[in-house]
Design a protein around this motif. Structure first.
Motif, mmCIF file in Angstrom:
data_model
loop_
_atom_site.group_PDB
_atom_site.id
_atom_site.type_symbol
_atom_site.label_atom_id
_atom_site.label_comp_id
_atom_site.label_asym_id
_atom_site.label_seq_id
_atom_site.Cartn_x
_atom_site.Cartn_y
_atom_site.Cartn_z
ATOM 1 N N CYS B 431 -43.906 -1.654 65.084
ATOM 2 C CA CYS B 431 -43.536 -2.945 65.680
ATOM 3 C C CYS B 431 -44.535 -4.036 65.284
ATOM 4 O O CYS B 431 -44.145 -5.149 64.969
ATOM 5 C CB CYS B 431 -43.479 -2.845 67.202
ATOM 6 S SG CYS B 431 -42.174 -1.772 67.790
ATOM 7 N N ASN B 432 -45.822 -3.705 65.320
ATOM 8 C CA ASN B 432 -46.855 -4.667 64.928
ATOM 9 C C ASN B 432 -46.627 -5.128 63.491
ATOM 10 O O ASN B 432 -46.784 -6.293 63.163
ATOM 11 C CB ASN B 432 -48.261 -4.054 65.011
ATOM 12 C CG ASN B 432 -48.689 -3.700 66.429
ATOM 13 O OD1 ASN B 432 -49.497 -2.817 66.626
ATOM 14 N ND2 ASN B 432 -48.137 -4.386 67.417
ATOM 15 N N GLN B 433 -46.269 -4.171 62.630
ATOM 16 C CA GLN B 433 -46.073 -4.501 61.223
ATOM 17 C C GLN B 433 -44.871 -5.442 61.046
ATOM 18 O O GLN B 433 -44.719 -6.104 60.046
ATOM 19 C CB GLN B 433 -45.873 -3.221 60.390
ATOM 20 C CG GLN B 433 -46.442 -3.305 58.988
ATOM 21 C CD GLN B 433 -45.820 -4.398 58.143
ATOM 22 O OE1 GLN B 433 -44.599 -4.440 57.964
ATOM 23 N NE2 GLN B 433 -46.645 -5.302 57.606
ATOM 24 N N ARG B 434 -44.029 -5.511 62.060
ATOM 25 C CA ARG B 434 -42.902 -6.446 61.998
ATOM 26 C C ARG B 434 -43.231 -7.749 62.740
ATOM 27 O O ARG B 434 -42.350 -8.493 63.127
ATOM 28 C CB ARG B 434 -41.644 -5.807 62.587
ATOM 29 C CG ARG B 434 -41.153 -4.583 61.829
ATOM 30 C CD ARG B 434 -40.787 -4.913 60.369
ATOM 31 N NE ARG B 434 -40.245 -3.736 59.689
ATOM 32 C CZ ARG B 434 -40.895 -3.057 58.774
ATOM 33 N NH1 ARG B 434 -42.102 -3.410 58.418
ATOM 34 N NH2 ARG B 434 -40.343 -2.005 58.200
ATOM 35 N N GLY B 435 -44.527 -7.954 63.001
ATOM 36 C CA GLY B 435 -44.955 -9.245 63.541
ATOM 37 C C GLY B 435 -45.079 -9.306 65.051
ATOM 38 O O GLY B 435 -45.449 -10.327 65.600
ATOM 39 N N LEU B 436 -44.758 -8.215 65.754
ATOM 40 C CA LEU B 436 -44.840 -8.248 67.215
ATOM 41 C C LEU B 436 -46.236 -7.827 67.665
ATOM 42 O O LEU B 436 -46.794 -6.868 67.129
ATOM 43 C CB LEU B 436 -43.823 -7.293 67.841
ATOM 44 C CG LEU B 436 -42.382 -7.435 67.347
ATOM 45 C CD1 LEU B 436 -41.493 -6.425 68.049
ATOM 46 C CD2 LEU B 436 -41.880 -8.848 67.614
ATOM 47 N N ASN B 437 -46.786 -8.518 68.642
ATOM 48 C CA ASN B 437 -48.078 -8.068 69.149
ATOM 49 C C ASN B 437 -47.874 -6.909 70.129
ATOM 50 O O ASN B 437 -46.738 -6.538 70.454
ATOM 51 C CB ASN B 437 -48.876 -9.225 69.769
ATOM 52 C CG ASN B 437 -48.232 -9.778 71.013
ATOM 53 O OD1 ASN B 437 -47.532 -9.056 71.733
ATOM 54 N ND2 ASN B 437 -48.449 -11.049 71.278
ATOM 55 N N GLN B 438 -48.984 -6.359 70.594
ATOM 56 C CA GLN B 438 -48.934 -5.159 71.431
ATOM 57 C C GLN B 438 -48.011 -5.338 72.648
ATOM 58 O O GLN B 438 -47.167 -4.507 72.923
ATOM 59 C CB GLN B 438 -50.362 -4.834 71.899
ATOM 60 C CG GLN B 438 -50.511 -3.452 72.468
ATOM 61 C CD GLN B 438 -50.758 -2.434 71.370
ATOM 62 O OE1 GLN B 438 -50.468 -2.678 70.189
ATOM 63 N NE2 GLN B 438 -51.289 -1.287 71.721
ATOM 64 N N GLU B 440 -45.621 -7.586 73.198
ATOM 65 C CA GLU B 440 -44.214 -7.768 72.823
ATOM 66 C C GLU B 440 -43.588 -6.437 72.425
ATOM 67 O O GLU B 440 -42.437 -6.153 72.767
ATOM 68 C CB GLU B 440 -44.105 -8.757 71.654
ATOM 69 C CG GLU B 440 -44.398 -10.194 72.041
ATOM 70 C CD GLU B 440 -44.680 -11.106 70.844
ATOM 71 O OE1 GLU B 440 -44.476 -12.312 70.983
ATOM 72 O OE2 GLU B 440 -45.128 -10.598 69.788
#
Lengths: 247, 478
Positions: B431-438, B440
């Motif tokens: 998820c982080n790699q898709r731009g979402l922070n922890q 989110e």
């Protein structure tokens, strides 16, 4: 675009990348090939910011220090990785995941967030162009997807998120010829003067479809040889063992 | 009496205290305090008798101790059983007469009583400590013959209805906390939907504990007469305090022939700080009786607050073809504990029940699903379907599932499914790699996990609940 300077990475005290150097300019496609355990996936993980590595050296992305950025900021700044093993997340609708991701990134880039209608329109066009069945969008993220569907989903995400630098981590492994074509068509359609690719692969096969500007052979954590497209073909014939001896 | 505001933080934005003058009953639990409450509420004699009967019964009851979350002994003599804003001693007749400070409090909570009246189409009864301060939309409801008012008012104005139904689902002899509530309950909501009427709007009660050292004992009674329908929602918050505060409510629902009651709860009582200090003990008895044929009662709960949540919203399926449903999301983060679930008691023929429970534990949280499905010998062709899913975050939390199943009828059928899963580092990385922070990422995964339950909430509250679910889990992954 990307400037990697004598990058080393260890995991549990074991050195995997060892003095790795690489420069990628905008619009270039670089392929990294190498035997199992040579550090290909580690390179992708370190660049995207996965935890668990001890890192030395420097990486500049658009002239800024990349290694100190959190994972999501790297992604927001246009770094994308197509995963070798995309994760299954139960309960999360693929469409919703993609929309959340796209809007987060758009927000950071100062663009207007897309509403559901505009997003659906976008996704419909992209799936059609990529010849991907849009049904996967209504399923839970990667849950019960075949290997091919997972990889296609990665390419779809890449297409929609429009990264500046895309890393493909063995996206071709385990794909049949039709899926391979969809994946490489997706990459080729995205090629542009501004966008760069780092394609990690085990086999030359993918490079028949995506013609790289440079091919690097990774052995024992550093680049052993760099060449153009022919190097890949040579590798396929001779094998990694002999190449290593030849260096 | 004035109270100082304990620092409010980002994590629990409802943690403020309102500086408001209040009247209290003397500390402690005895007949005089009960008479004080009954007197201040101007109750008829029968109500006082009923309370005293409960109190005398209480003296012979022992506090239960079988639940998983243990807590230090409560000194029942060291509590205030009645606290009310002074200004509402003479009840306001319209919103314009409500103390501006109270209106402000509700505004801070995001509940604008005045706006609500004009805009949102949700009728609200606001209960502040021990009294109901305002009920909106009264006129529009009265037109249809719907009664929606504080229970203290119903006792005076509609004694026949109250007398007939109060304690008919949760008898005063039921168990310690229910009996305690019967003796000292202060306020709450009363709803009566007449025969054949579909309530045209969501009814909502907003509970707020403000005063310190005060227990809140509200009582809610909802009656859906033949062929009627009502959807009701309760929300709750409290200031942040170092002490634990007791909240022991009783909620009784009665659905007659072909009637349907949908009861939703968004429980966000103060959960205590990240070390487990303070927070509400939420020991609540909720029970619905599907008394008529083809009746239906559906409970939906989103339990994100409280130091300890201990409740089992239940359905007694008396009428033939009646349906009971229970949809639950329970979140325990930091040192929160929950022991919650439901009881589905099948008595009538062709009765059906469905239980969907989603437990989420993070930090040192501990989450227990406990549920009883009982099919009696006369409940022919009855069905139950239960699904219990647990989601763990980090490695210091716990999830437990304790189903009790009793089937005395061979033509009936019970199904139980359970899963336990964990949010992995790899999923978060993806998820982080898709731009979402922890945050989110967690919010996305958790909302996906409990989507089935959140979908049951009325539209007006679903978005709010989704946000709440995300916020409650901040910092839950170590």
């Amino acid at each position: 675009m990307l400037d990697i300077k004598s990058l080393s990475a260890s995991i549990d005290g074991k050195k995997i990348l060892d003095g790795f150097d690489l420069k990628i300019k905008p619009g270039e496609v670089h392929a990294i090939m190498g035997p199992n355990g040579s550090g290909k996936s580690t390179l992708a993980n370190v660049l995207t910011g996965k935890n668990g590595y001890e890192i030395e050296g420097q990486v500049f992305y658009e002239d800024k220090d990349l290694l100190n950025l959190p994972i999501e900021e790297r992604a927001q700044k246009g770094l994308f990785m197509a995963f070798q093993y995309p994760l299954e997340i139960a309960g999360v609708n693929t469409n919703n995941f993609l929309k959340t991701s796209l809007n987060t990134i758009r927000k950071v880039r100062g663009l207007k967030e897309l509403d559901s209608l505009d997003f659906l329109k976008l996704v419909k066009t992209k799936t059609k162009n990529l010849k991907i069945d849009e049904k996967i969008l209504n399923r839970q993220l990667n849950v019960g997807f075949s290997g091919g569907e997972k990889k296609k989903n990665e390419i779809l995400q890449m297409t929609i998120l429009e990264p500046k630098l895309a890393i493909l981590d063995e996206t071709d492994s385990g794909l049949d010829i039709d899926a391979l074509r969809i994946v490489s068509d997706g990459v080729n359609a995205l090629r542009s003067k501004e966008r760069s690719f780092l394609i990690i692969t085990h086999y030359q096969r993918l490079l028949d479809y995506i013609k790289p500007d440079f091919v690097h052979v990774l052995v024992n954590g550093k680049i052993a040889k760099t060449g153009c497209g022919e190097l890949a073909e040579e590798l396929e014939k001779v094998g990694y063992e002999r190449m290593e001896i030849g260096k | 009496m004035t109270q100082s505001t304990i620092n409010t933080s980002e994590e629990y934005k409802y943690g403020f205290t309102t500086d408001i003058e209040s009247i209290r009953a003397p500390k402690g639990l005895n007949e005089d305090v009960i008479k004080f409450i009954s007197n201040i509420k101007k109750e008829p004699h029968w109500m006082l008798e009923w309370r005293l009967k409960a109190y005398s019964r209480l003296k012979n009851l022992k506090e239960p101790n079988w639940q998983k979350p243990k807590y230090p002994k409560i000194d029942y003599q060291d509590l205030y059983y009645y606290s009310a804003p002074k200004s509402s001693q003479n009840k306001p007749k319209s919103l314009d007469e409500v103390d501006p400070k109270l209106i402000e409090t509700y505004n801070k909570l995001g509940i604008s009583l005045k706006e609500q009246e004009k805009l949102s189409g949700v009728a609200v009864d606001a209960v502040f400590d021990s009294v109901s301060v305002a009920t909106t939309f009264k006129d529009k409801l009265t037109e249809k013959g719907i009664i929606f008012c504080p229970i203290s008012e119903a006792i005076q104005k509609h004694p026949d209805l109250v007398k007939k139904y109060i304690g008919s689902v949760i008898p005063i002899t039921d168990h310690y906390f229910a009996t305690l509530n019967s003796a000292v309950f202060t306020d709450g909501s009363f709803v009566y939907i007449p025969e054949g009427i579909r309530c045209p709007m969501e009814l909502s009660t907003y509970f707020r504990i403000n005063a310190s050292e005060t227990g809140q004992f509200e009582r809610t009674l909802i009656i859906a007469d033949k062929g009627s329908y009502v959807s009701y929602l309760e929300g709750c918050t409290a200031p942040m305090r170092d002490e634990n505060q007791l909240h022991a409510a009783n909620v009784e629902l009665i659905a007659l022939d072909d009637a349907e009651i949908k009861y939703s709860t968004i429980q966000n009582w103060y959960p205590g700080d990240e070390k487990g200090k303070g927070g509400i003990y939420n020991f609540v008895t909720k029970r619905g009786a599907c008394r008529g044929k083809n009746s239906k009662i559906s409970w939906t709960q989103v339990e994100t607050g409280s130091a300890i949540t201990w409740k089992y919203p239940s359905c007694i399926l008396q009428g033939d073809n009646s349906v009971g449903e229970f949809y639950s999301v329970a979140i325990t983060n930091n040192y929160q504990k929950a022991d919650t679930g439901t009881k589905m008691i099948h008595l009538g023929k062709n009765t059906k029940s469905k239980i969907i429970s989603k437990g989420i534990s993070g930090g040192h949280g501990d989450n227990t699903y406990r549920g009883l499905v009982r099919i009696s010998s006369k409940a022919h062709n009855s069905r139950n379907y239960t699904q219990c899913d647990s989601l763990l975050m980090g490695n210091k939390c716990g999830a437990h599932t304790v189903p009790y199943i009793e089937n005395k009828n061979s033509s009936s059928n019970i199904e139980h499914e359970a899963t336990t899963s964990k949010i992995s580092e790899e999923q978060l990385f993806y998820c982080n790699q898709r731009g979402l922070n922890q945050e989110e990422a967690i919010s996305l995964i958790v909302n996906g996990f409990c989507k089935e339950v959140l979908q049951q909430l009325p539209m007006e509250f679903a978005v709010e609940a989704q946000k709440l679910v995300g916020i409650s889990l901040e910092g839950s992954v170590g």
